[in-house]
Design an enzyme around this catalytic site. Structure first.
Site, PDB file in Angstrom:
ATOM      1  N   TYR A  27     -16.141   2.844  11.130  1.00 32.35           N
ATOM      2  CA  TYR A  27     -14.848   3.025  11.773  1.00 32.35           C
ATOM      3  C   TYR A  27     -13.716   2.701  10.803  1.00 32.35           C
ATOM      4  O   TYR A  27     -12.709   3.417  10.732  1.00 32.35           O
ATOM      5  CB  TYR A  27     -14.743   2.148  13.024  1.00 32.35           C
ATOM      6  CG  TYR A  27     -13.368   2.192  13.646  1.00 32.35           C
ATOM      7  CD1 TYR A  27     -12.958   3.281  14.403  1.00 32.35           C
ATOM      8  CD2 TYR A  27     -12.455   1.160  13.437  1.00 32.35           C
ATOM      9  CE1 TYR A  27     -11.687   3.345  14.948  1.00 32.35           C
ATOM     10  CE2 TYR A  27     -11.179   1.211  13.984  1.00 32.35           C
ATOM     11  CZ  TYR A  27     -10.798   2.296  14.736  1.00 32.35           C
ATOM     12  OH  TYR A  27      -9.529   2.360  15.256  1.00 32.35           O
ATOM     13  N   ALA A  82      -5.087  -1.086  14.037  1.00 36.40           N
ATOM     14  CA  ALA A  82      -5.556  -1.391  15.385  1.00 36.40           C
ATOM     15  C   ALA A  82      -6.836  -2.218  15.372  1.00 36.40           C
ATOM     16  O   ALA A  82      -7.571  -2.261  14.382  1.00 36.40           O
ATOM     17  CB  ALA A  82      -5.802  -0.089  16.140  1.00 36.40           C
ATOM     18  N   SER A 109       0.343  -3.821  15.571  1.00 40.38           N
ATOM     19  CA  SER A 109       0.095  -2.532  16.219  1.00 40.38           C
ATOM     20  C   SER A 109       0.162  -2.668  17.731  1.00 40.38           C
ATOM     21  O   SER A 109      -0.192  -3.703  18.303  1.00 40.38           O
ATOM     22  CB  SER A 109      -1.295  -2.015  15.819  1.00 40.38           C
ATOM     23  OG  SER A 109      -1.656  -0.885  16.583  1.00 40.38           O
ATOM     24  N   GLN A 130       4.611  -1.638  15.357  1.00 38.76           N
ATOM     25  CA  GLN A 130       4.249  -0.224  15.338  1.00 38.76           C
ATOM     26  C   GLN A 130       3.821   0.208  16.728  1.00 38.76           C
ATOM     27  O   GLN A 130       3.036  -0.478  17.389  1.00 38.76           O
ATOM     28  CB  GLN A 130       3.110   0.007  14.336  1.00 38.76           C
ATOM     29  CG  GLN A 130       2.537   1.405  14.349  1.00 38.76           C
ATOM     30  CD  GLN A 130       1.390   1.563  15.339  1.00 38.76           C
ATOM     31  OE1 GLN A 130       0.747   0.596  15.711  1.00 38.76           O
ATOM     32  NE2 GLN A 130       1.159   2.796  15.780  1.00 38.76           N
ATOM     33  N   TYR A 132       3.292   3.880  19.581  1.00 38.06           N
ATOM     34  CA  TYR A 132       3.117   5.308  19.761  1.00 38.06           C
ATOM     35  C   TYR A 132       4.048   5.798  20.881  1.00 38.06           C
ATOM     36  O   TYR A 132       4.516   5.007  21.695  1.00 38.06           O
ATOM     37  CB  TYR A 132       1.666   5.637  20.123  1.00 38.06           C
ATOM     38  CG  TYR A 132       0.669   5.259  19.062  1.00 38.06           C
ATOM     39  CD1 TYR A 132       0.443   6.093  17.976  1.00 38.06           C
ATOM     40  CD2 TYR A 132      -0.045   4.067  19.147  1.00 38.06           C
ATOM     41  CE1 TYR A 132      -0.473   5.745  16.990  1.00 38.06           C
ATOM     42  CE2 TYR A 132      -0.965   3.715  18.174  1.00 38.06           C
ATOM     43  CZ  TYR A 132      -1.180   4.553  17.095  1.00 38.06           C
ATOM     44  OH  TYR A 132      -2.075   4.206  16.133  1.00 38.06           O
ATOM     45  N   THR A 158       4.787   5.616  15.009  1.00 35.39           N
ATOM     46  CA  THR A 158       3.818   6.476  14.331  1.00 35.39           C
ATOM     47  C   THR A 158       3.893   7.875  14.932  1.00 35.39           C
ATOM     48  O   THR A 158       3.763   8.041  16.150  1.00 35.39           O
ATOM     49  CB  THR A 158       2.398   5.906  14.473  1.00 35.39           C
ATOM     50  OG1 THR A 158       2.324   4.663  13.774  1.00 35.39           O
ATOM     51  CG2 THR A 158       1.369   6.856  13.895  1.00 35.39           C
ATOM     52  N   LYS A 254       6.579   6.428  10.796  1.00 32.69           N
ATOM     53  CA  LYS A 254       5.377   6.395   9.966  1.00 32.69           C
ATOM     54  C   LYS A 254       4.583   7.676  10.191  1.00 32.69           C
ATOM     55  O   LYS A 254       4.263   8.025  11.326  1.00 32.69           O
ATOM     56  CB  LYS A 254       4.517   5.184  10.322  1.00 32.69           C
ATOM     57  CG  LYS A 254       3.230   5.066   9.523  1.00 32.69           C
ATOM     58  CD  LYS A 254       2.477   3.807   9.924  1.00 32.69           C
ATOM     59  CE  LYS A 254       1.195   3.648   9.147  1.00 32.69           C
ATOM     60  NZ  LYS A 254       0.169   4.672   9.498  1.00 32.69           N
ATOM     61  N   HIS A 278      -2.152   8.762   7.504  1.00 33.90           N
ATOM     62  CA  HIS A 278      -2.983   7.901   8.354  1.00 33.90           C
ATOM     63  C   HIS A 278      -4.316   7.576   7.680  1.00 33.90           C
ATOM     64  O   HIS A 278      -5.364   7.504   8.332  1.00 33.90           O
ATOM     65  CB  HIS A 278      -3.221   8.567   9.716  1.00 33.90           C
ATOM     66  CG  HIS A 278      -3.208   7.604  10.868  1.00 33.90           C
ATOM     67  ND1 HIS A 278      -2.075   7.306  11.582  1.00 33.90           N
ATOM     68  CD2 HIS A 278      -4.192   6.852  11.411  1.00 33.90           C
ATOM     69  CE1 HIS A 278      -2.361   6.430  12.532  1.00 33.90           C
ATOM     70  NE2 HIS A 278      -3.641   6.135  12.441  1.00 33.90           N
ATOM     71  N   ARG A 281      -7.269   9.932   8.196  1.00 39.29           N
ATOM     72  CA  ARG A 281      -7.999   9.835   9.454  1.00 39.29           C
ATOM     73  C   ARG A 281      -7.512  10.830  10.507  1.00 39.29           C
ATOM     74  O   ARG A 281      -8.009  10.835  11.627  1.00 39.29           O
ATOM     75  CB  ARG A 281      -7.884   8.404  10.015  1.00 39.29           C
ATOM     76  CG  ARG A 281      -8.551   7.376   9.119  1.00 39.29           C
ATOM     77  CD  ARG A 281      -8.098   5.955   9.445  1.00 39.29           C
ATOM     78  NE  ARG A 281      -8.572   5.480  10.733  1.00 39.29           N
ATOM     79  CZ  ARG A 281      -9.785   4.986  10.962  1.00 39.29           C
ATOM     80  NH1 ARG A 281     -10.676   4.949   9.979  1.00 39.29           N
ATOM     81  NH2 ARG A 281     -10.126   4.531  12.147  1.00 39.29           N
ATOM     82  N   ASP A 309       1.942   4.815   2.119  1.00 39.27           N
ATOM     83  CA  ASP A 309       0.635   4.159   2.146  1.00 39.27           C
ATOM     84  C   ASP A 309      -0.438   5.218   1.964  1.00 39.27           C
ATOM     85  O   ASP A 309      -0.161   6.411   1.930  1.00 39.27           O
ATOM     86  CB  ASP A 309       0.429   3.353   3.438  1.00 39.27           C
ATOM     87  CG  ASP A 309       0.379   4.219   4.705  1.00 39.27           C
ATOM     88  OD1 ASP A 309      -0.036   5.390   4.633  1.00 39.27           O
ATOM     89  OD2 ASP A 309       0.748   3.718   5.774  1.00 39.27           O
ATOM     90  N   GLY A 310      -1.671   4.744   1.795  1.00 40.63           N
ATOM     91  CA  GLY A 310      -2.792   5.666   1.651  1.00 40.63           C
ATOM     92  C   GLY A 310      -3.470   5.576   0.306  1.00 40.63           C
ATOM     93  O   GLY A 310      -2.884   5.962  -0.713  1.00 40.63           O
ATOM     94  N   GLY A 311      -4.691   5.055   0.279  1.00 40.46           N
ATOM     95  CA  GLY A 311      -5.502   5.055  -0.939  1.00 40.46           C
ATOM     96  C   GLY A 311      -5.164   4.005  -1.966  1.00 40.46           C
ATOM     97  O   GLY A 311      -5.709   4.020  -3.069  1.00 40.46           O
ATOM     98  N   ARG A 333      -6.833  -0.435   4.501  1.00 35.88           N
ATOM     99  CA  ARG A 333      -8.210  -0.834   4.226  1.00 35.88           C
ATOM    100  C   ARG A 333      -8.268  -1.946   3.180  1.00 35.88           C
ATOM    101  O   ARG A 333      -9.212  -2.740   3.173  1.00 35.88           O
ATOM    102  CB  ARG A 333      -9.014   0.378   3.731  1.00 35.88           C
ATOM    103  CG  ARG A 333      -9.267   1.435   4.798  1.00 35.88           C
ATOM    104  CD  ARG A 333     -10.086   2.577   4.214  1.00 35.88           C
ATOM    105  NE  ARG A 333     -10.358   3.640   5.185  1.00 35.88           N
ATOM    106  CZ  ARG A 333      -9.614   4.730   5.346  1.00 35.88           C
ATOM    107  NH1 ARG A 333      -8.519   4.889   4.607  1.00 35.88           N
ATOM    108  NH2 ARG A 333      -9.951   5.635   6.239  1.00 35.88           N
TER     109      ARG A 333
END
Length: 382
Positions: A27, A82, A109, A130, A132, A158, A254, A278, A281, A309-311, A333
């Site tokens: 996940y 989350a 979140s 953050q 939704y 987001t 975001k 994201h 994802r 963000d990302g990677g 992550r």
């Protein structure tokens, strides 16, 4: 494997994989469809080279930045993610405390597993909430009012998740919240008893921001159905503009990826945007945030704070993003694997590792402050 054996992102990831049941590890680790965008997020940094200056007198380095009116001691922050108590029983408590210790921003979140109010008690430093966009406009207003009452200064909406991405790793194991595992998934839980002991001996899993709307007992609504039934795919710029006005303070979007959307965000009064797919994802095959950064900074960087963000796995990745004009860089992550591996000590070690890498990189680049990083110090491979 011990925490002291972890020196980088990959070490933390391996340690987390040893502790977590397979479905939970996947996940965190997985992306959408073929996970092309997930891989591309990190690979994008490899196509960019740093060109350092020398003999610049860099005995002291100031890596602080200001984003949306909040001063961060270093140019990275813990992006809102989350379900953190699913990975370790300390969850957001560990991340909030570690972020406070390092003087950086922590994102809570709306799918967080501790309340906004508790997170604020743990860390009175930079923080963002953050959320939704729901079909229930009253719920949206309720969330903003609650954040304001808790003392949160900045809101982060987001906008790339009006429906859930196709995460096939989760389908293979039957992973869902509440748990509805298939035989393969249940077997993975059985062979990782330490996680199960933690899960069973600590407080009940909750979603305090949504507990009146999302049931964790297998009842009315699951997490997957939350995305498909409660979120509003008809969300428009007019809807967001109304929320920006109602909040009346720093407001960030975001999930922005195009110049046109970045301009629209500036026009409706947003204080910042986060370039993000994201973590790969949602829409597989989409471009990396790093690859989009320069043109969006050129378009709106003089009007709003541009983050990404990302990677991000290394301090040098952060330096490359800052050199292109990002005000700060979000980590996801990067801190979730240490959280899963070791709780608060893991997150603290990961953030300290990142801080050290950024400081070392700035010295080797010949920069005493973030403001000295520029595109002059970059070359892109063809």
């Amino acid at each position: 494997m011990r925490l002291t054996d972890c020196y980088n992102f990959h070490d933390f990831r391996r340690m987390a994989k040893r502790r977590l049941p397979g479905p939970i590890f996947d996940y965190i680790d997985g992306g959408a469809d073929d996970e092309v965008t997930y891989r591309r997020n990190t690979a994008a940094f490899e196509a960019c080279d740093l060109v350092p200056d020398v003999l610049r007198g860099v005995a002291e380095v100031d890596m602080s930045v200001t984003v949306m009116g909040q001063k961060l001691a270093m140019p990275v922050y813990c992006s809102p993610t989350a379900l953190q108590r699913l990975f370790h029983h300390q969850g957001e408590r560990a991340v909030a405390a570690a972020a406070a210790k390092h003087g950086t921003m922590f994102g809570v979140s709306s799918l967080g597993t501790i309340s906004l109010e508790e997170a604020r008690r743990i860390s009175n430093g930079p923080q963002v909430y953050q959320f939704y966009f729901h079909k229930d406009r009253g719920l949206n207003r309720e969330m903003m009012a609650r954040a304001k009452n808790a003392g949160v200064q900045a809101m982060m909406l987001t906008v790339d998740s009006i429906t859930g991405g196709n995460r096939e790793r989760d389908k293979r194991t039957g992973f869902a919240i509440p748990f509805k595992l298939n035989l393969a998934g249940m077997t993975q839980f059985a062979i990782k008893p330490s996680w199960a002991i933690d899960w069973l001996t600590h407080e009940r899993f909750r979603l305090p921001q949504l507990e009146n709307h999302v049931k964790m007992d297998g009842g009315a609504l699951s997490i997957s159905r939350y995305f498909t039934e409660m979120l509003d795919p008809s969300m428009s710029w007019d809807d967001v503009a109304e929320m920006v006005r109602e909040w009346g303070g720093p407001f960030c979007l975001k999930g922005i990826m195009s110049v046109e959307d970045a301009k629209s965000a500036a026009e409706i009064g947003c204080s910042g945007i986060v370039l993000s797919n994201h973590g790969g994802r949602q829409l597989d095959g989409s471009r990396s945030a790093f690859d989009q950064l320069a043109e969006i900074v050129d378009a709106v960087g003089d009007r709003i704070d541009v983050m990404m963000d990302g990677g991000v796995q290394r301090g040098t990745h952060v330096l490359k993003a800052l050199s292109l004009g990002a005000k700060a860089v979000g980590l996801g992550r990067y801190y979730l694997f240490p959280l899963a591996a070791a709780g608060q000590p893991g997150v603290e070690r990961a953030l300290e590792t990142m801080r050290t890498e950024i400081e070392r990189g700035m010295k080797l680049m010949g920069c005493t402050s973030v403001s000295q990083l520029s595109r002059r110090n970059l070359r892109f491979r063809s």
